[in-house]
Write a protein that holds these residues in place. Structure first.
Motif, PDB file in Angstrom:
ATOM      1  N   ARG A  85       0.693  -1.356  -0.102  1.00  0.00           N
ATOM      2  CA  ARG A  85      -0.038   0.000  -0.121  1.00  0.00           C
ATOM      3  C   ARG A  85       0.780   1.025   0.055  1.00  0.00           C
ATOM      4  O   ARG A  85       0.208   2.321   0.092  1.00  0.00           O
ATOM      5  CB  ARG A  85      -1.052   0.117   1.228  1.00  0.00           C
ATOM      6  N   HIS A  86       2.192   1.037   0.257  1.00  0.00           N
ATOM      7  CA  HIS A  86       2.947   2.336  -0.083  1.00  0.00           C
ATOM      8  C   HIS A  86       2.848   3.230   0.952  1.00  0.00           C
ATOM      9  O   HIS A  86       2.995   4.338   1.080  1.00  0.00           O
ATOM     10  CB  HIS A  86       2.886   2.927  -1.334  1.00  0.00           C
ATOM     11  N   LEU A  87       2.529   2.583   2.240  1.00  0.00           N
ATOM     12  CA  LEU A  87       2.509   3.360   3.606  1.00  0.00           C
ATOM     13  C   LEU A  87       3.931   3.423   4.189  1.00  0.00           C
ATOM     14  O   LEU A  87       4.265   4.141   5.052  1.00  0.00           O
ATOM     15  CB  LEU A  87       1.791   2.842   4.650  1.00  0.00           C
ATOM     16  N   ILE A  88       4.653   2.725   3.860  1.00  0.00           N
ATOM     17  CA  ILE A  88       6.222   2.513   4.299  1.00  0.00           C
ATOM     18  C   ILE A  88       6.987   2.606   3.055  1.00  0.00           C
ATOM     19  O   ILE A  88       6.666   1.657   2.126  1.00  0.00           O
ATOM     20  CB  ILE A  88       6.590   1.527   5.090  1.00  0.00           C
ATOM     21  N   THR A  89       8.059   3.390   2.985  1.00  0.00           N
ATOM     22  CA  THR A  89       9.115   3.164   1.776  1.00  0.00           C
ATOM     23  C   THR A  89       9.895   2.074   1.862  1.00  0.00           C
ATOM     24  O   THR A  89      10.216   1.445   2.971  1.00  0.00           O
ATOM     25  CB  THR A  89       9.849   4.490   1.557  1.00  0.00           C
ATOM     26  N   PRO A  90      10.380   1.464   0.767  1.00  0.00           N
ATOM     27  CA  PRO A  90      11.534   0.342   0.906  1.00  0.00           C
ATOM     28  C   PRO A  90      12.536   0.918   1.771  1.00  0.00           C
ATOM     29  O   PRO A  90      13.348  -0.020   2.472  1.00  0.00           O
ATOM     30  CB  PRO A  90      11.969   0.244  -0.551  1.00  0.00           C
ATOM     31  N   LEU A  91      13.147   1.919   1.663  1.00  0.00           N
ATOM     32  CA  LEU A  91      14.196   2.373   2.577  1.00  0.00           C
ATOM     33  C   LEU A  91      13.953   2.475   4.076  1.00  0.00           C
ATOM     34  O   LEU A  91      14.728   1.736   4.870  1.00  0.00           O
ATOM     35  CB  LEU A  91      14.672   3.863   2.333  1.00  0.00           C
ATOM     36  N   HIS A  92      12.716   2.855   4.445  1.00  0.00           N
ATOM     37  CA  HIS A  92      12.043   2.642   5.905  1.00  0.00           C
ATOM     38  C   HIS A  92      12.049   1.380   6.284  1.00  0.00           C
ATOM     39  O   HIS A  92      12.311   0.920   7.373  1.00  0.00           O
ATOM     40  CB  HIS A  92      10.841   3.442   6.073  1.00  0.00           C
ATOM     41  N   GLY A  93      11.640   0.252   5.417  1.00  0.00           N
ATOM     42  CA  GLY A  93      11.598  -1.141   5.626  1.00  0.00           C
ATOM     43  C   GLY A  93      12.697  -1.816   5.795  1.00  0.00           C
ATOM     44  O   GLY A  93      13.077  -2.644   6.876  1.00  0.00           O
ATOM     45  N   ILE A  94      13.630  -1.429   4.888  1.00  0.00           N
ATOM     46  CA  ILE A  94      15.092  -2.050   5.294  1.00  0.00           C
ATOM     47  C   ILE A  94      15.785  -1.659   6.437  1.00  0.00           C
ATOM     48  O   ILE A  94      16.516  -2.158   7.083  1.00  0.00           O
ATOM     49  CB  ILE A  94      15.973  -1.741   4.000  1.00  0.00           C
ATOM     50  N   THR A  95      15.601  -0.331   6.555  1.00  0.00           N
ATOM     51  CA  THR A  95      16.123   0.508   8.036  1.00  0.00           C
ATOM     52  C   THR A  95      15.615  -0.343   9.128  1.00  0.00           C
ATOM     53  O   THR A  95      16.242  -0.535  10.029  1.00  0.00           O
ATOM     54  CB  THR A  95      15.711   1.907   7.807  1.00  0.00           C
ATOM     55  N   PHE A  96      14.349  -0.735   9.153  1.00  0.00           N
ATOM     56  CA  PHE A  96      13.793  -1.150  10.204  1.00  0.00           C
ATOM     57  C   PHE A  96      14.427  -2.546  10.421  1.00  0.00           C
ATOM     58  O   PHE A  96      14.578  -3.043  11.566  1.00  0.00           O
ATOM     59  CB  PHE A  96      12.125  -1.311  10.160  1.00  0.00           C
ATOM     60  N   SER A  97      14.167  -3.308   9.450  1.00  0.00           N
ATOM     61  CA  SER A  97      14.824  -4.629   9.207  1.00  0.00           C
ATOM     62  C   SER A  97      16.482  -4.680   9.749  1.00  0.00           C
ATOM     63  O   SER A  97      16.591  -5.661  10.639  1.00  0.00           O
ATOM     64  CB  SER A  97      14.894  -5.180   8.005  1.00  0.00           C
ATOM     65  N   ALA A  98      17.162  -3.732   9.422  1.00  0.00           N
ATOM     66  CA  ALA A  98      18.532  -3.789   9.804  1.00  0.00           C
ATOM     67  C   ALA A  98      18.499  -3.640  11.428  1.00  0.00           C
ATOM     68  O   ALA A  98      19.527  -3.956  11.993  1.00  0.00           O
ATOM     69  CB  ALA A  98      19.370  -2.735   8.972  1.00  0.00           C
ATOM     70  N   VAL A  99      17.972  -2.251  11.981  1.00  0.00           N
ATOM     71  CA  VAL A  99      17.807  -2.064  13.343  1.00  0.00           C
ATOM     72  C   VAL A  99      17.496  -2.964  14.156  1.00  0.00           C
ATOM     73  O   VAL A  99      18.130  -3.511  14.929  1.00  0.00           O
ATOM     74  CB  VAL A  99      17.304  -0.890  13.355  1.00  0.00           C
ATOM     75  N   ALA A 100      16.331  -3.859  13.687  1.00  0.00           N
ATOM     76  CA  ALA A 100      15.751  -4.947  14.337  1.00  0.00           C
ATOM     77  C   ALA A 100      16.654  -6.215  14.422  1.00  0.00           C
ATOM     78  O   ALA A 100      16.929  -6.652  15.397  1.00  0.00           O
ATOM     79  CB  ALA A 100      14.178  -5.527  13.981  1.00  0.00           C
ATOM     80  N   GLY A 101      17.306  -6.350  13.299  1.00  0.00           N
ATOM     81  CA  GLY A 101      18.086  -7.662  13.189  1.00  0.00           C
ATOM     82  C   GLY A 101      19.380  -7.323  14.241  1.00  0.00           C
ATOM     83  O   GLY A 101      19.868  -8.080  14.688  1.00  0.00           O
ATOM     84  N   SER A 102      20.019  -6.066  14.022  1.00  0.00           N
ATOM     85  CA  SER A 102      21.030  -5.843  14.933  1.00  0.00           C
ATOM     86  C   SER A 102      20.832  -6.153  16.183  1.00  0.00           C
ATOM     87  O   SER A 102      21.637  -6.591  17.051  1.00  0.00           O
ATOM     88  CB  SER A 102      21.601  -4.442  14.356  1.00  0.00           C
ATOM     89  N   LEU A 103      19.759  -5.196  16.735  1.00  0.00           N
ATOM     90  CA  LEU A 103      19.479  -5.368  18.291  1.00  0.00           C
ATOM     91  C   LEU A 103      18.909  -6.642  18.394  1.00  0.00           C
ATOM     92  O   LEU A 103      19.417  -7.220  19.565  1.00  0.00           O
ATOM     93  CB  LEU A 103      18.277  -4.476  18.394  1.00  0.00           C
ATOM     94  N   GLY A 104      18.303  -7.409  17.653  1.00  0.00           N
ATOM     95  CA  GLY A 104      17.871  -8.769  18.065  1.00  0.00           C
ATOM     96  C   GLY A 104      19.315  -9.735  18.342  1.00  0.00           C
ATOM     97  O   GLY A 104      19.484 -10.428  19.171  1.00  0.00           O
ATOM     98  N   THR A 105      20.080  -9.551  17.473  1.00  0.00           N
ATOM     99  CA  THR A 105      21.457 -10.249  17.621  1.00  0.00           C
ATOM    100  C   THR A 105      22.289 -10.003  18.627  1.00  0.00           C
ATOM    101  O   THR A 105      22.715 -10.754  19.348  1.00  0.00           O
ATOM    102  CB  THR A 105      22.364 -10.140  16.163  1.00  0.00           C
TER     103      THR A 105
END
Length: 147
Positions: free
Chosen positions: A69-89
């Motif tokens: 639905r384009h409510l989040i940009t791909p850049l924001h999605g990847i940023t969320f993924s990178a931050v969550a993955g880093s914090l999780g690890t």
């Protein structure tokens, strides 16, 4: 973005691995494996949604996802993924042990990097998917025992 129901099930399988270990893990390790697995799973799922948005747009069950639905940009999605993955690890490393952290990071890479790409080309992705599904209980076991 993190597929909360799927992520909850992934955390539950990690907790099952923790519970079935005959070594009683600490409360800190239990909290760490729960939180770290939640973050790692959310990261992998967010990355998957960024990569799959054009395909998700074609499926009725996926058309309401935020990336479609384009409510989040791909850049924001990847940023969320990178931050969550880093914090999780980091949570898994510091609250559990290096093995649990390595399993969490490996699962992000396997699911988001290999499985998601592979499913467009071969049904062998199902075999990889079974490995991805087996890793969270192993994470719970490793978190409880320390190895």
């Amino acid at each position: 973005l993190s597929k909360s129901r799927l992520t909850t099930l992934v955390v539950l399988t990690a907790l099952a691995g923790f519970a079935f270990n005959p070594v009683s893990g600490s409360w800190a390790a239990l909290a760490g494996v729960s939180t770290g697995t939640f973050l790692c799973s959310g990261a992998a799922n967010a990355c998957n949604q960024v990569m799959e948005a054009p395909f998700d747009a074609q499926m009725d069950r996926c058309k309401q996802r935020v990336m479609v639905r384009h409510l989040i940009t791909p850049l924001h999605g990847i940023t969320f993924s990178a931050v969550a993955g880093s914090l999780g690890t980091l949570v898994l490393y510091h609250m559990c042990n290096p093995l649990t952290a390595a399993l969490g990071a490996a699962n992000i890479l396997l699911y988001a990097g290999v499985y998601t790409t592979m499913k467009r080309y071969t049904i062998a992705n199902t075999w990889l998917g079974s490995i991805v599904g087996a890793i969270p209980p192993a994470m719970g076991w490793a978190a409880a025992s320390g190895t």
